[in-house]
Motif scaffolding. Structure first.
Motif, mmCIF file in Angstrom:
data_model
loop_
_atom_site.group_PDB
_atom_site.id
_atom_site.type_symbol
_atom_site.label_atom_id
_atom_site.label_comp_id
_atom_site.label_asym_id
_atom_site.label_seq_id
_atom_site.Cartn_x
_atom_site.Cartn_y
_atom_site.Cartn_z
ATOM 1 N N ARG A 220 -0.882 -9.812 8.904
ATOM 2 C CA ARG A 220 -0.065 -9.186 9.950
ATOM 3 C C ARG A 220 -0.080 -7.663 9.856
ATOM 4 O O ARG A 220 0.305 -6.985 10.788
ATOM 5 C CB ARG A 220 1.351 -9.715 9.908
ATOM 6 C CG ARG A 220 2.074 -9.455 8.634
ATOM 7 C CD ARG A 220 3.412 -10.159 8.680
ATOM 8 N NE ARG A 220 4.118 -10.009 7.428
ATOM 9 C CZ ARG A 220 5.138 -10.758 7.054
ATOM 10 N NH1 ARG A 220 5.588 -11.697 7.849
ATOM 11 N NH2 ARG A 220 5.727 -10.558 5.903
ATOM 12 N N ASP A 221 -0.530 -7.146 8.707
ATOM 13 C CA ASP A 221 -0.577 -5.697 8.513
ATOM 14 C C ASP A 221 -1.775 -5.064 9.203
ATOM 15 O O ASP A 221 -2.784 -5.731 9.438
ATOM 16 C CB ASP A 221 -0.752 -5.408 7.017
ATOM 17 C CG ASP A 221 0.516 -4.877 6.390
ATOM 18 O OD1 ASP A 221 1.540 -4.847 7.089
ATOM 19 O OD2 ASP A 221 0.471 -4.526 5.195
ATOM 20 N N THR A 222 -1.677 -3.745 9.402
ATOM 21 C CA THR A 222 -2.874 -2.954 9.659
ATOM 22 C C THR A 222 -3.513 -2.713 8.295
ATOM 23 O O THR A 222 -2.849 -2.224 7.375
ATOM 24 C CB THR A 222 -2.489 -1.610 10.303
ATOM 25 O OG1 THR A 222 -1.858 -1.894 11.547
ATOM 26 C CG2 THR A 222 -3.699 -0.730 10.516
ATOM 27 N N LEU A 223 -4.771 -3.080 8.146
ATOM 28 C CA LEU A 223 -5.412 -2.967 6.828
ATOM 29 C C LEU A 223 -6.128 -1.621 6.735
ATOM 30 O O LEU A 223 -7.035 -1.343 7.530
ATOM 31 C CB LEU A 223 -6.390 -4.127 6.631
ATOM 32 C CG LEU A 223 -5.729 -5.522 6.730
ATOM 33 C CD1 LEU A 223 -6.776 -6.631 6.679
ATOM 34 C CD2 LEU A 223 -4.693 -5.723 5.628
ATOM 35 N N GLY B 6 2.958 -4.442 4.243
ATOM 36 C CA GLY B 6 3.091 -5.867 3.899
ATOM 37 C C GLY B 6 3.006 -6.138 2.407
ATOM 38 O O GLY B 6 3.274 -7.257 1.970
ATOM 39 N N VAL B 7 2.604 -5.137 1.631
ATOM 40 C CA VAL B 7 2.498 -5.295 0.175
ATOM 41 C C VAL B 7 3.296 -4.157 -0.466
ATOM 42 O O VAL B 7 2.723 -3.176 -0.950
ATOM 43 C CB VAL B 7 1.010 -5.262 -0.283
ATOM 44 C CG1 VAL B 7 0.881 -5.485 -1.781
ATOM 45 C CG2 VAL B 7 0.199 -6.328 0.450
ATOM 46 N N PRO B 8 4.616 -4.269 -0.487
ATOM 47 C CA PRO B 8 5.432 -3.146 -0.971
ATOM 48 C C PRO B 8 5.116 -2.774 -2.417
ATOM 49 O O PRO B 8 5.267 -1.613 -2.808
ATOM 50 C CB PRO B 8 6.872 -3.641 -0.814
ATOM 51 C CG PRO B 8 6.787 -5.106 -0.544
ATOM 52 C CD PRO B 8 5.433 -5.395 -0.010
ATOM 53 N N GLN B 9 4.639 -3.757 -3.199
ATOM 54 C CA GLN B 9 4.331 -3.436 -4.602
ATOM 55 C C GLN B 9 3.075 -2.586 -4.729
ATOM 56 O O GLN B 9 2.713 -2.175 -5.827
ATOM 57 C CB GLN B 9 4.196 -4.722 -5.435
ATOM 58 C CG GLN B 9 2.936 -5.537 -5.251
ATOM 59 C CD GLN B 9 3.084 -6.615 -4.184
ATOM 60 O OE1 GLN B 9 3.869 -6.481 -3.260
ATOM 61 N NE2 GLN B 9 2.319 -7.692 -4.302
#
Ligand SMILES: Cc1cc2nc3c(=O)[nH]c(=O)nc-3n(C[C@H](O)[C@H](O)[C@H](O)COP(=O)(O)OP(=O)(O)OC[C@H]3O[C@@H](n4cnc5c(N)ncnc54)[C@H](O)[C@@H]3O)c2cc1C
Length: 476
Positions: free
Chosen positions: A44-47, A56-59
Motif C-alpha cells: 500500500r506504500d509508495t516504494l 508503512g514500515v515505521p521501524q
C-alpha cells in the motif's frame, strides 16, 4: 467478504499474490518465483527508488542489524547478495572480535569468533532485496495497492484471489478509484505486525489462531552520527543488553564506514528521552561507557526518532485444525519479536527458505504423479515448518524478556533454574571466550540454544564464573 469462482487454470497461468513488500514479502516472493508462473507483490506504500524509510514500515528509521544466520539466509536466497550489500557501503563485523557486548553488565571477553553480522540500514537491506526480486522473471512488485481481504470459492475452502483498492500517493488514504479483484492460486500475507489475517479467517468461518504475547513494552530512540576512525577504538559496534535491575540498554551499529546508528532503549516502563542532553544522561547510566562516549563526541546527522513496541506476538496458525486452502502468513504477521534481539529479518528469510523447500517438494511429488502443481495441503505443512523456524528466536526473545519479573507472559516451571544457570553463564563469558562465542552463535541463530547447556559448557561455566569480576560500571 466477496466470493468469486476459482479462475480457470488453463487460461490463467499459476499466479501467487504476496501482501506486503517488506522483507518477509520480498523473500517469500523469491521462494514463490521458482514454483509459480507469475508472482505479484502488493504494497500500500509508495516504494522509494532509493534506500529511504517509508510510512508503512515505521521501524525503517530505527537501528537494524542483520544477524549472522539472516545474512546466510539472504545469501542462500540471492547468491552474491552480501557482496552487493558491502559494495553499497554496508559493513561486516566479527560480533565478538569487533563489537563490545555487555551482558548483565559484564563485558563479554572479546576474541575472534567467526560469527559475522552485517551493519546496514533497514531501507538499505530492503532496497537491495527488492531490486533482486524485481529482476526475477514473472515477478511484479506493485505499489500503492491496498489489500482489503482474500476472495474465496463459494465453499470458502480456498482462496481465489484478493480484493484490492488503489491508495493515493503518500496520503495514506484510499485513492478514490474502484476496488478490483486480483485472481490468485496462492496468497501469502506478509503485511507485518498489523496483519488482518486472523480477522479475515474468522469472517470466513475459520477459527482465529491462538496468540502468545510477551509484553515487554520496548521504547526505542535511534539517532545517526558521523563515524570517525577513532570512535569506539576502531571497533564496529556495541551492544548493552538490559537485565533485571537495569531494564535499559543501547547499541551502536556501523551502517556504513562513515555512519553509526545509535539506539537507546528501555523496557517495562523505562523510556529513553529523545533530546540530546536527555539521551546522553540516559547513556551514562548504562554499564559500559561506549554509547555515552559516541553521543558526547560524534557529530549528529539527524534528529532522534522514537518508536514503541509493546509486545512480542506469536500467532499459532500451526495449531489450527482447519486451514483456508492456498492462504499462508509469514514474517511479523506470523511472529513479531522484541526488536532488541534483532531477529525479525532473519526469521523472515528463514521462513522463505522453508516455503521454497516445501514448494520444491510439492512440485517433485506432483510431477511424479503426473499432476499439475497446486497449493492444496500447503498451509498445514508450511505453518508447521515455519513454527519450527520461529521456535528458536521465540525462545530467545520471550525467554529473555521473562527474566524480568515485571514482564507479562507465561513462565515454565524450569525457567527459574535455567535463568540462574544463564546468569552464571553470562558472568563466565566475561572470562572464557569460548562461552562468549557460543553465546553469540546462539543469539545469531547459528547454533541451537541447547548448546549453551552442553556438558562441556556447564563445566566451563563452573570453572570461569568464580573468576568473573563484578559488572562493569560507568563513572557517574
Ligand atoms: C524498532 C524495531 C527494530 C528492529 N530491529 C531489527 C534488527 O535489528 N534486526 C532484524 O532482523 N529485525 C529487526 N526488526 C524487525 C524487522 O524490521 C522485521 O521483522 C522485518 O523487517 C520483517 O518485517 P515484515 O516484512 O514481516 O513486515 P513489515 O516490515 O512491517 O512490512 C509489511 C509491509 O506490508 C505492507 N502492508 C501492510 N498492510 C498491507 C495491506 N493491507 N495491503 C498492502 N500492503 C500492506 C506495509 O506497507 C509494509 O510494506 C526490528 C523491528 C522494530 C520494530
Amino acid at each position: 467478504m466477496d466470493q468469486i469462482p476459482r479462475p480457470a487454470r488453463a487460461a490463467d497461468r499459476s499466479h501467487a499474490v504476496v501482501i506486503g513488500a517488506g522483507l518477509a514479502g520480498l523473500t517469500a516472493a523469491r521462494a514463490l518465483a521458482d514454483a509459480y508462473d507469475r508472482v505479484t507483490v502488493l504494497d500500500r506504500d509508495t516504494l522509494p527508488a532509493d534506500p529511504a524509510p517509508r510510512r508503512g514500515v515505521p521501524q525503517s528509521r530505527q537501528l537494524h542489524v542483520l544477524l549472522a544466520r539472516g545474512a546466510q539466509a539472504l545469501e542462500e536466497l540471492f547468491p552474491g547478495f552480501l557482496e552487493e550489500l558491502l559494495a553499497a557501503g554496508a559493513t561486516r563485523a566479527d560480533t565478538q572480535g569487533e563489537v563490545h557486548w555487555y551482558l548483565d553488565g559484564h563485558l563479554l571477553r572479546p576474541a575472534p569468533s567467526g560469527v559475522i553480522s552485517y551493519g546496514a540500514s533497514r531501507p538499505r537491506v530492503e532496497h537491495h532485496v527488492r531490486a533482486r526480486v524485481e529482476a526475477l522473471p514473472g515477478v511484479v512488485v506493485r505499489e500503492r495497492v491496498e489489500v482489503l481481504g482474500p476472495v474465496t470459492t463459494p465453499e470458502r475452502d480456498r482462496v481465489t484471489g484478493v480484493r484490492v483498492r488503489p491508495r493515493a500517493d503518500g496520503a495514506g488514504e484510499a485513492g478514490g478509484a474502484g476496488e478490483e479483484t486480483i485472481p490468485a492460486d496462492l496468497v501469502v500475507d506478509a503485511s507485518g505486525r498489523g496483519s488482518r489475517a486472523p480477522a479475515w479467517l474468522e469472517e470466513l468461518g475459520y477459527p482465529r489462531p491462538r496468540q502468545t504475547r510477551v509484553r515487554a513494552d520496548v521504547v526505542y530512540v535511534t539517532r545517526h552520527f558521523r563515524r570517525e576512525p577513532h570512535h569506539l577504538g576502531g571497533r564496529s559496534g556495541v551492544a548493552l543488553v538490559p537485565f533485571p535491575g537495569l531494564p535499559r540498554g543501547g547499541a551502536i551499529v556501523s551502517e556504513r564506514e562513515d555512519r553509526f546508528a545509535v539506539v537507546l532503549f528501555g523496557l517495562l516502563g523505562e523510556e529513553p528521552p529523545a533530546d540530546e542532553a536527555g539521551m546522553l544522561a540516559y547513556a551514562e547510566t548504562l554499564p559500559g561507557p561506549d554509547v555515552a562516549e559516541v553521543l558526547r563526541t560524534a557529530e549528529p546527522l539527524n534528529e532522534p526518532v522514537r518508536m514503541r513496541y509493546p509486545a512480542s506476538a506469536r500467532h499459532h496458525y500451526e495449531k489450527l485444525d482447519r486451514h483456508l486452502g492456498g492462504f499462508l502468513v509469514t514474517g511479523d504477521a506470523l511472529c513479531g519479536f522484541n526488536p532488541t534481539y534483532g531477529q525479525g529479518m532473519t526469521a523472515a528469510a528463514q521462513q522463505a527458505i522453508v516455503l521454497r523447500t516445501l514448494l520444491a517438494r510439492n512440485r517433485d511429488r506432483d510431477r511424479g504423479r503426473g499432476r499439475s502443481r497446486g497449493a492444496g495441503g500447503l498451509p498445514r505443512r508450511f505453518f508447521r515448518a515455519a513454527a519450527r523456524v520461529v521456535d528458536t528466536p521465540w525462545l530467545l526473545a520471550a525467554g529473555g524478556d521473562l527474566r524480568f519479573p515485571e514482564a507479562e507472559g507465561r513462565r515454565g516451571p524450569a525457567d527459574g533454574l535455567l535463568d540462574r544457570y544463564l546468569t552464571r553463564y553470562r558472568a563466565a563469558a566475561s572470562v572464557d571466550p569460548v562461552l562468549g562465542r557460543t553465546f553469540l552463535a546462539v543469539a545469531h541463530m547459528l547454533q541451537p540454544p541447547a548448546r549453551l547447556m552442553s556438558p562441556g559448557h556447564v563445566l566451563r561455566v563452573l570453572r570461569a564464573s568464580g573468576r568473573a569480576g563484578g559488572p562493569v560500571r560507568t563513572e557517574s
